[in-house]
Every structure is written in structure tokens, then in C-alpha cells.
Design an enzyme around this catalytic site. Structure first.
Site, PDB file in Angstrom:
ATOM      1  N   ARG A 159       0.854  -1.196   0.000  1.00 30.61           N
ATOM      2  CA  ARG A 159       0.000   0.000   0.000  1.00 30.61           C
ATOM      3  C   ARG A 159       0.886   1.241   0.000  1.00 30.61           C
ATOM      4  O   ARG A 159       1.628   1.475   0.953  1.00 30.61           O
ATOM      5  CB  ARG A 159      -0.910  -0.009   1.238  1.00 30.61           C
ATOM      6  CG  ARG A 159      -1.724   1.244   1.354  1.00 30.61           C
ATOM      7  CD  ARG A 159      -2.639   1.262   2.578  1.00 30.61           C
ATOM      8  NE  ARG A 159      -3.312   2.545   2.624  1.00 30.61           N
ATOM      9  CZ  ARG A 159      -3.365   3.358   3.675  1.00 30.61           C
ATOM     10  NH1 ARG A 159      -2.839   2.997   4.830  1.00 30.61           N
ATOM     11  NH2 ARG A 159      -3.962   4.515   3.590  1.00 30.61           N
ATOM     12  N   HIS A 195      -3.318  10.869   0.803  1.00 32.50           N
ATOM     13  CA  HIS A 195      -2.756  10.678   2.143  1.00 32.50           C
ATOM     14  C   HIS A 195      -2.228  12.044   2.600  1.00 32.50           C
ATOM     15  O   HIS A 195      -1.041  12.220   2.855  1.00 32.50           O
ATOM     16  CB  HIS A 195      -1.670   9.602   2.121  1.00 32.50           C
ATOM     17  CG  HIS A 195      -1.431   8.939   3.447  1.00 32.50           C
ATOM     18  ND1 HIS A 195      -1.540   7.580   3.650  1.00 32.50           N
ATOM     19  CD2 HIS A 195      -1.068   9.455   4.656  1.00 32.50           C
ATOM     20  CE1 HIS A 195      -1.260   7.290   4.917  1.00 32.50           C
ATOM     21  NE2 HIS A 195      -0.963   8.408   5.542  1.00 32.50           N
ATOM     22  N   GLU A 199      -7.661   8.231   6.378  1.00 38.46           N
ATOM     23  CA  GLU A 199      -7.994   8.888   7.641  1.00 38.46           C
ATOM     24  C   GLU A 199      -8.505  10.317   7.467  1.00 38.46           C
ATOM     25  O   GLU A 199      -7.845  11.278   7.906  1.00 38.46           O
ATOM     26  CB  GLU A 199      -6.779   8.882   8.584  1.00 38.46           C
ATOM     27  CG  GLU A 199      -6.309   7.496   8.965  1.00 38.46           C
ATOM     28  CD  GLU A 199      -5.260   7.507  10.092  1.00 38.46           C
ATOM     29  OE1 GLU A 199      -4.936   8.595  10.599  1.00 38.46           O
ATOM     30  OE2 GLU A 199      -4.786   6.427  10.467  1.00 38.46           O
ATOM     31  N   ASN A 203      -7.485   1.605  10.027  1.00 34.78           N
ATOM     32  CA  ASN A 203      -6.175   1.806  10.650  1.00 34.78           C
ATOM     33  C   ASN A 203      -6.380   1.757  12.155  1.00 34.78           C
ATOM     34  O   ASN A 203      -7.248   2.449  12.682  1.00 34.78           O
ATOM     35  CB  ASN A 203      -5.588   3.177  10.291  1.00 34.78           C
ATOM     36  CG  ASN A 203      -5.212   3.280   8.813  1.00 34.78           C
ATOM     37  OD1 ASN A 203      -5.281   2.294   8.076  1.00 34.78           O
ATOM     38  ND2 ASN A 203      -4.820   4.465   8.396  1.00 34.78           N
ATOM     39  N   TYR A 254      -4.254   1.647  16.028  1.00 33.41           N
ATOM     40  CA  TYR A 254      -3.007   1.683  16.797  1.00 33.41           C
ATOM     41  C   TYR A 254      -3.212   1.532  18.295  1.00 33.41           C
ATOM     42  O   TYR A 254      -2.465   0.863  18.968  1.00 33.41           O
ATOM     43  CB  TYR A 254      -2.268   3.008  16.534  1.00 33.41           C
ATOM     44  CG  TYR A 254      -1.731   3.110  15.136  1.00 33.41           C
ATOM     45  CD1 TYR A 254      -0.478   2.603  14.821  1.00 33.41           C
ATOM     46  CD2 TYR A 254      -2.486   3.684  14.111  1.00 33.41           C
ATOM     47  CE1 TYR A 254       0.026   2.674  13.532  1.00 33.41           C
ATOM     48  CE2 TYR A 254      -1.987   3.759  12.808  1.00 33.41           C
ATOM     49  CZ  TYR A 254      -0.735   3.248  12.534  1.00 33.41           C
ATOM     50  OH  TYR A 254      -0.244   3.313  11.262  1.00 33.41           O
ATOM     51  N   GLU A 269      -3.542  -0.203   8.214  1.00 30.67           N
ATOM     52  CA  GLU A 269      -2.357   0.206   8.990  1.00 30.67           C
ATOM     53  C   GLU A 269      -2.463  -0.348  10.400  1.00 30.67           C
ATOM     54  O   GLU A 269      -3.540  -0.342  10.996  1.00 30.67           O
ATOM     55  CB  GLU A 269      -2.244   1.737   9.131  1.00 30.67           C
ATOM     56  CG  GLU A 269      -1.837   2.473   7.895  1.00 30.67           C
ATOM     57  CD  GLU A 269      -1.733   3.980   8.118  1.00 30.67           C
ATOM     58  OE1 GLU A 269      -1.463   4.403   9.268  1.00 30.67           O
ATOM     59  OE2 GLU A 269      -1.932   4.715   7.141  1.00 30.67           O
TER      60      GLU A 269
HETATM   61  C1  FCB Z   1      -1.587   7.210  10.728  1.00 29.20           C
HETATM   62  C2  FCB Z   1      -1.188   7.757   9.377  1.00 29.20           C
HETATM   63  C3  FCB Z   1       0.162   7.291   8.913  1.00 29.20           C
HETATM   64  C4  FCB Z   1       1.163   7.217  10.037  1.00 29.20           C
HETATM   65  C5  FCB Z   1       0.617   6.460  11.214  1.00 29.20           C
HETATM   66  C6  FCB Z   1       1.567   6.311  12.354  1.00 29.20           C
HETATM   67  O1  FCB Z   1      -2.482   8.105  11.330  1.00 29.20           O
HETATM   68  O2  FCB Z   1      -2.146   7.384   8.423  1.00 29.20           O
HETATM   69  O3  FCB Z   1       0.576   8.140   7.878  1.00 29.20           O
HETATM   70  O4  FCB Z   1       1.607   8.481  10.363  1.00 29.20           O
HETATM   71  O5  FCB Z   1      -0.562   7.079  11.665  1.00 29.20           O
END
Ligand code: FCB
Length: 485
Positions: free
Chosen positions: A96, A140, A185, A312, A314, A382
Site C-alpha cells: 500500500r 494521504h 484517515e 487503521n 493503533y 495500517e
Molecule cells: C496514521 C497515518 C500514517 C502514520 C501512522 C503512524 O495516522 O495514516 O501516515 O503516520 O498514523
């Protein structure tokens, strides 16, 4: 015992198992790695590329740590062959990347820059020659500065310009790129960019930020139509839905979570997958959310069927009620919704300060599945972590924390799949250490270490771990090497 509000519902399983026990996914599940143009390409003024809002933002004092910018970044524009080699060795099915709008259409409208498209043409051919399926993100965050000068995403016209740009790119690459992602995002573009002001263009706005959110969605819908018109195979969008937990079980914190969910999730998910504008927008924004930026028929454009939704993920967010900083609703920014993030107790944090709580990944996916029956299949676009990495004396990077993070999150993902959530693939963030937006080069997310002085790439232990996972998956499922899925 009933879980306390901060305790994820699915907690209890041994998520932190030994790194040797690899998570298992069904046959046909695909694996990849992700990057984004401004974070890795460099070559900011080569071959006709014009400035984006991030080039401008980086040049403003105090915006980015150490005054850094993406001017050179990982120099991927010149080193893409080496980087595709790293992907091939890693054994990914798909890669990607994002296309830089200011490279392809420097003024954001009108003439296309053939040299800009040529770069992505070479990249795509290199990927295909390595047996890797390309997945292209069209936006992006790098809006051409020329469009920002004409109002940027605050202006409805930008949505139409985005669809036009999508059409140009898809006409050139569509014969070889099977998977398209319109936006990455949009939450960050709209609210981190125009309400918190931590991302480009770096403003703190009220109603205009809500107009930005709407125009992003409209631009997405118009781009989907344009992509379909070119015969694009798989079309989706990447969101970052948050898993939001209340700080306490008080009604005030429950309401804070409801407002935060409106801002972070429902603004996007409701129009895209439930055919409605967010239910709690009046409660969240009061008179700012007057809908003046909407037109009849927009919801239908925005809600066009998709082949997948990119997620995405985290970290979770724990939210508490907090008084409005600005009492006059007309002077509030769109991020000023009377909530405060509080720390999550008892968990490790990455160098971003993000709590590591993999169980919440399972919970988020189950929750999305339950809330949105209209959701298409999901693809994790992500997931990864920034850690304190250094090349050791043995010439390698022993990033045990990142290995543990990936291990635990992939197990958490496998659990969601086992419980029936339709997830088709996973892209790790990121292939390379890169320009982490406002943090500049201080935060390292790569499974490959980049020495920015020499541009030397060094695969970390996490790279080898992921490689082992992919090889195991193939051997177990009988999946042919690097299939398109
Ligand atoms: C996300 C973004 C990516 C990167 C990660 C850590 O929010 O899409 O570009 O910065 O976080």
C-alpha cells in the site's frame, strides 16, 4: 466480575503469548506493508512536483519537531527499486503506497504532469515484476497548495477536483492496480488539520472544519464514481475508527464518549455505511453542525457501495468529560467538544505515548461489525508501533517491543476473524522508518531502519518476524507465493 469501564470486554485471553506462537489466518487472507508519499518519497521539487500543504506547513516555524520536512525523507523517489526489493524479500502479497496529488496534478486542477505519473508507473511495474499486488491510496494528506489557496477542503469545488484527479490516476494505472483507496484517515485531515491545528494546514476552525469533513466524504463518493467509470476492480476508503472507553462509569463520561465517538467515528461511518448523518451531531457541536454545507443528494453520492473498508488501528482512547474551553459555541473549534483524553492505567506505552492494549483491537472490530450491518469486508490498512530503535554493534536492530506489539495485535485480529468479523487482509505500518508528520523523524515506525544521513536500510528483527509469519501462513494454507488474493 463485570469489567470496569477501562477494562476491554474481551480481556482475559493470554494475548501476550510467546513470540514463537504465530497467529493463524484463513486461506486467502493477504498480508502487506504500507507507506505514504510525503512520508517517504522526498524529491519535493523534482520533475514538476509543486508544493502541497505539508511542504508549506513544514516551513512554518514550530510546526514540526526539529524543523524537519519531507524534502528528502527516505529518498524513495530515487530508491524505490531497493525498497521494492525489501518488500519482495519480506514476502508480502500487496504493497500500500500513496500517490502524491501535487506530483500528478501540481496545481490540483487542469494540466496533468506526465513525469509525475511516470514515477508511479515505474513503481507499479517494479512491484508487479516482484510478484506484489499494488494498492494505491489517492489522498494521504498532501493537498496541492494551489487548491488550499482557493479554500482547500472547505470549498465544495475541491471534492470535484479530487474526483478529476482520481480519474487521471486510474486511467494511467488502472490496468495494473487492482486495489484503490480514496482517502486515508479523513478524520485527521478534517479535525487534526482544521480544528486541533496539529497537521497541515494547521488551523483551528469551527463550522468550516465540519464543512471540510463533509467535502472529504463527498470527494470520496465522487472519486468512487470516477474509479468505477475506469473499471477499477476493488474500491474502498481508509478510516481510523477509534475504540473509545469512558474514564469512569459516570453518566457524564458516557456522554463524553458519545460526543467523541461522533467526532472520531460516526461522522464517517454513518454516511458511508448507514445512509445517515451522525445521530448525535447536535449534542456534539450545537449550532456549528447546521448542515449548511450539505446538499440534497450528497448522502447518496457518499454512500456508494464499496468493496472494502480500510481500518487503521493503533491504540484505544480513554475519554472523560471536561468543561468546554470556549463557552461561546460559535467561537469553539470543531474539536472543542468538552472531552479530555486520560491515560490508560497499567499498560506499556510506545514512544508516541500510545497505550498498548491489543485486546481493544478485537473489541473495536466486533463493535464495528455489530453497529454497522452495512459494512463491506474490512481490510486492516495500517497497524504498527513506534519504538526506541538503534542499530546495535552487531549491525541489526533488536526491536523486541515492536515484535511483541505486532504479535499481540495480529493475535487480537485473528480472534476477531475467528469470531466472524469479515477481515480480508492486513497491512503493517510501516515498511520504512519515515517522516512522522509533526514528530518529524523522531518517531520510528518501520520494520526496516533508515539511517537518514546515509539512506542505509537495515531490516529489524520485526521484519524477520513478519517474514516468518507470512511464510508460515503460505505453507499452512497452501497459498501460492505472493498471490493477488
Ligand atoms: C496514521 C497515518 C500514517 C502514520 C501512522 C503512524 O495516522 O495514516 O501516515 O503516520 O498514523
Amino acid at each position: 466480575m463485570a469489567p470496569t469501564p477501562q477494562q476491554p470486554a474481551s480481556a482475559g485471553g493470554p494475548v501476550n503469548g510467546p513470540a514463537g506462537h504465530l497467529p493463524r489466518f484463513p486461506a486467502g487472507f493477504t498480508f502487506g506493508a504500507a507507506t505514504a508519499a510525503y512520508q517517504i518519497e522526498g524529491a519535493h521539487d523534482e520533475d514538476g512536483r509543486a508544493p502541497s500543504i505539508w511542504d508549506t506547513f513544514c516551513r512554518q516555524e514550530g510546526r514540526v519537531a526539529d524543523g524537519d520536512s519531507g524534502d528528502v525523507a527516505c529518498d524513495h523517489y530515487h530508491r524505490y527499486r531497493e525498497d521494492v526489493g525489501l518488500l519482495r524479500e519480506l514476502g508480502v502479497d500487496s504493497y500500500r503506497f500513496s500517490v502524491a496529488w501535487p506530483r500528478v496534478q501540481p496545481q490540483g486542477s487542469g494540466a496533468v504532469n506526465p513525469a509525475g505519473l511516470d514515477f508511479y508507473d515505474r513503481l507499479v511495474d517494479e512491484l508487479l515484476a516482484a510478484g506484489i499486488s499494488p494498492a494505491a491510496t489517492l489522498y494521504h494528506w498532501d493537498l496541492p497548495q494551489a487548491l488550499e489557496d482557493r479554500g482547500g477542503w472547505r470549498s465544495r469545488d475541491t471534492a470535484h477536483r479530487f474526483a478529476e484527479y482520481a480519474d487521471h490516476v486510474a486511467r494511467r494505472l488502472g490496468d495494473r492496480v487492482p486495489r484503490w483507496i480514496t482517502l486515508n484517515e479523513p478524520f485527521c485531515t478534517a479535525f487534526v488539520g482544521h480544528a486541533v491545528g496539529r497537521h497541515a494546514p494547521g488551523t483551528r476552525e469551527g463550522r468550516p472544519a465540519l464543512a471540510v469533513a463533509h467535502h472529504l466524504l463527498l470527494g470520496h463518493g465522487l472519486a468512487v464514481a470516477a474509479l468505477r467509470g475506469t473499471g477499477a476492480k476493488e474500491v474502498g476508503i481508509t478510516l481510523n475508527p477509534d475504540h473509545l472507553l469512558p474514564a469512569t462509569d459516570s453518566p457524564a463520561d458516557a456522554a463524553a464518549v458519545r460526543r467523541a465517538r461522533t467526532l472520531h467515528n460516526d461522522v464517517w461511518l454513518d454516511p458511508l455505511f448507514a445512509g445517515r448523518y451522525p445521530e448525535h451531531e447536535a449534542e456534539t457541536w450545537g449550532p456549528l453542525a447546521d448542515g449548511s454545507y450539505r446538499r440534497e443528494g450528497d448522502l447518496e453520492v457518499i454512500g456508494a457501495p464499496l468493496d472494502f473498508a480500510g481500518v487503521n488501528y493503533y491504540r484505544p482512547l480513554v475519554m472523560a468529560d471536561a468543561p468546554h474551553e470556549e463557552p461561546d459555541p460559535h467561537r469553539r473549534t470543531a474539536a472543542d467538544i468538552g472531552v479530555r483524553e486520560v491515560g490508560m492505567a497499567g499498560v506499556r506505552r510506545t514512544t508516541m505515548g500510545w497505550p498498548v492494549a491489543p485486546e481493544t483491537f478485537t473489541d473495536l472490530l466486533l463493535d464495528l461489525d455489530r453497529r454497522y450491518p452495512g459494512l463491506p469486508p474490512l481490510v486492516i490498512t495500517e497497524n504498527g508501533s513506534a519504538e526506541e530503535d538503534a542499530v546495535g554493534e552487531d549491525g541489526t536492530v533488536h526491536d523486541a517491543d515492536r515484535v511483541a506489539y505486532l504479535h499481540d495485535h495480529l493475535h487480537a485480529l485473528a480472534r476477531a476473524v475467528d469470531q466472524g468479523v469479515d477481515v480480508r487482509g492486513y497491512y503493517l505500518w510501516s515498511l520504512l522508518d519515515n517522516f512522522e508528520w509533526g514528530h518529524g523523524y523522531r518517531k520510528r515506525f518501520g520494520v526496516v531502519h533508515v539511517d537518514y544521513a546515509t539512506q542505509r536500510r537495515t531490516p529489524k528483527d520485526s521484519y524477520h518476524w513478519y517474514r516468518r509469519l507470512l511464510a508460515d501462513h503460505r505453507a499452512r494454507t497452501g497459498q501460492p507465493p505472493r498471490s493477488e488474493g
